[in-house]
Design an enzyme around this catalytic site. Structure first.
Site, PDB file in Angstrom:
ATOM      1  CE1 TYR A 115      -4.378  -1.265   0.722  1.00 24.73           C
ATOM      2  CE2 TYR A 115      -3.106  -2.952   1.858  1.00 24.73           C
ATOM      3  CZ  TYR A 115      -4.297  -2.516   1.297  1.00 24.73           C
ATOM      4  OH  TYR A 115      -5.391  -3.336   1.316  1.00 24.73           O
ATOM      5  CE1 TYR A 154      -2.454  -6.566   3.899  1.00 23.76           C
ATOM      6  CE2 TYR A 154      -3.237  -6.261   1.670  1.00 23.76           C
ATOM      7  CZ  TYR A 154      -3.419  -6.127   3.038  1.00 23.76           C
ATOM      8  OH  TYR A 154      -4.563  -5.554   3.523  1.00 23.76           O
ATOM      9  NE  ARG A 164      -7.059 -10.002   5.126  1.00 23.39           N
ATOM     10  CZ  ARG A 164      -8.026  -9.193   4.658  1.00 23.39           C
ATOM     11  NH1 ARG A 164      -7.865  -7.901   4.615  1.00 23.39           N
ATOM     12  NH2 ARG A 164      -9.188  -9.673   4.235  1.00 23.39           N
ATOM     13  CG  HIS A 167      -8.203  -7.292   0.347  1.00 16.67           C
ATOM     14  ND1 HIS A 167      -7.042  -7.901   0.763  1.00 16.67           N
ATOM     15  CD2 HIS A 167      -8.195  -6.067   0.930  1.00 16.67           C
ATOM     16  CE1 HIS A 167      -6.368  -7.091   1.566  1.00 16.67           C
ATOM     17  NE2 HIS A 167      -7.039  -5.956   1.675  1.00 16.67           N
ATOM     18  CG  HIS A 169      -9.819  -2.193   1.743  1.00 15.00           C
ATOM     19  ND1 HIS A 169     -10.090  -2.692   2.988  1.00 15.00           N
ATOM     20  CD2 HIS A 169      -8.532  -2.551   1.476  1.00 15.00           C
ATOM     21  CE1 HIS A 169      -9.014  -3.320   3.460  1.00 15.00           C
ATOM     22  NE2 HIS A 169      -8.058  -3.246   2.556  1.00 15.00           N
TER      23      HIS A 169
HETATM   24 FE   LIG Z   1      -6.184  -4.340   2.750  1.00 15.92          FE
END
Ligand SMILES: [Fe+3]
Lengths: 249, 204
Positions: A115, A154, A164, A167, A169
């Site tokens: 991110y 990640y 995770r 995905h 959000h």
């Molecule tokens: Fe996330």
């Protein structure tokens, strides 16, 4: 204002939220919930105007590239790296009616699973051409679409080896503040989903499946992008004369 | 088998996670260029009617530590008690007031802050007036379903005493968790996710 000028605005109260369909506040396998979950029962009351109304956003806030994460942060002539995908779907209410004029905001990791956020310390590289945020407004038929790259899975500090699943959000406004919703879209076939403590908080397997977007070959762009379909269901609201009976009458 | 009902289930909630700012307030975390400005940062302009106030506070976890990664949205009526929404049927709200705001907790201190106006009173469905209030929605890592609560005003004791929702709270010692305390033009509203002072949250 949304594009519903030909229709009488819906003014009725929302159907009660089925809280058992959502993850409970406390899901110990997702450790952060342990100290952040309220422990007392939430108090219920009939919707008032404060819950039935909500902010409305018009097309004027949507920029030309807001629905194109491949380019909305990229330098001129460049583009984000990774598998190109279209994400599309419809915003519906619990009655299956399309909900137009809904602002949807989305954010995600880059193709490597990183991110663009100073709290993200994962060693995967940042993509200089990928910001990871975008937004769209649903159309008259409730439809929305955007273009992005498929985010990477990640690792995250929960268990010693928790990952995770890939995905995106989503944050969604409805027509009333009580419809406000944040969720995550997962990808069909991802083996990490069944190991994930966040989807693991959902007690009904069908609720997990509702968050998994299938590959949609009909919407792919040949030689360019694959496509995934993600329909979003918001709380329904009562709208007819019969259903609008004032409390106490 | 009878016919099937054509109802759908609401999309299940998932946590906003630690990077919620990227989606809701990208400029706040240094992602510039995607959106000119973060939504919800300014609730009013100079022409808005009503008393200017600030609302600020912390959201505390079960150890008393402030959340530094949460995002809060507020929704409130204008000074006349009207909402800027197509569902508002009682009149037209002040065009200079948005009614909606969004703020992140400060990444160091955890303090959140809104600059807004004091709302007017809004009726309950049976016609009784509610006390002036602001609706809040709190999302963060570790919160699986966004939390709904309300802030009422400490200088509105009489209106609060008649408020149908505050009256509904069986454990009277919990009512003060919903009251913002006034200092000058500022109201302090701390939110406790757990513990003896756990804030009353609502299933709306
Ligand atoms: Fe996330």
């Amino acid at each position: 204002m949304s594009g519903r000028s030909n229709e009488a605005p819906e003014t009725g109260p929302f159907y009660p939220r089925d809280r058992l369909w959502h993850p409970p506040a406390l899901t110990p396998a997702y450790k952060t919930t342990v100290l952040r979950s309220p422990q007392r029962a939430p108090i219920s009351f009939s919707n008032t105007m404060s819950e039935m109304t909500g902010p409305v956003f018009g097309p004027n806030i949507i920029g030309e590239l807001d629905n194109d994460l491949i380019h909305n942060f990229a330098k001129p002539g460049e583009s984000a790296q990774g598998p190109r995908i279209i994400v599309h779907g419809r915003v519906l209410d619990e009655r299956g009616r399309p909900v137009p004029g809904v602002l949807i905001e989305f954010w995600q990791a880059n193709a490597a699973g990183r991110y663009r956020h100073k709290k993200d310390g994962y060693l995967a590289p940042l993509d200089p051409n990928f910001g990871g945020c975008g937004r769209a407004l649903s159309g008259e038929d409730g439809s929305y679409a955007f273009r992005t790259i498929k985010p990477g899975a990640y690792p995250w500090p929960n268990g010693v080896n928790d990952w995770r699943p890939a995905h995106i959000h989503f944050a969604i406004f409805g027509s009333g503040f009580a419809q406000r919703l944040i969720t995550q879209m997962y990808f069909e076939g991802d083996p990490l989903i069944k190991l994930d403590p966040m989807t693991g908080g959902l007690s009904d397997r069908r609720a997990v499946e509702q968050l998994i977007a299938p590959l949609d070959m009909a919407r792919t762009i040949p030689m360019d992008a694959t496509a995934y379909k993600f329909d979003i269901v918001l709380r329904g609201r009562r709208s007819t004369m019969f259903e609008n009976r004032l409390e106490g009458n | 088998m009878p016919q099937a009902l054509d109802t759908l289930k609401e999309t299940p909630s998932q946590t906003a996670g630690p990077y919620v700012h990227i989606g809701l307030m990208p400029n706040f975390v240094g992602i510039h260029g995607a959106h000119a400005e973060d939504l919800g940062g300014r609730m009013l302009n100079d022409k808005a009617k009503g008393q200017r106030i600030a609302i600020e506070g912390h959201v505390f976890d079960g150890t008393g530590e402030p959340l530094r990664d949460c995002v809060i949205e507020i929704w409130q009526a204008d000074a006349a008690g009207l909402y800027p929404s197509p569902s508002e049927t009682r009149g037209t709200a002040d065009p200079n007031f948005a009614g909606w705001g969004r703020a992140a907790a400060d990444p160091q201190s955890g303090l959140y802050r809104f600059e807004t106006i004091k709302p007017g009173r809004v009726p309950f469905p049976d016609g009784r007036l509610q006390g002036p209030h602001v609706s809040l929605w709190i999302v963060a890592r570790g919160i699986n379903l966004g939390l709904n609560t309300r802030m009422y005003f400490s200088d509105e004791a009489e209106a609060n005493a008649a408020d149908p929702i505050l009256l509904r709270i069986e454990h009277r010692t919990r009512v003060p968790t919903l009251i913002g305390t006034r200092t000058g033009d500022s109201y302090r509203f701390d939110i406790h996710l757990q513990g003896p002072d756990e804030t009353v949250f609502f299933d709306i």
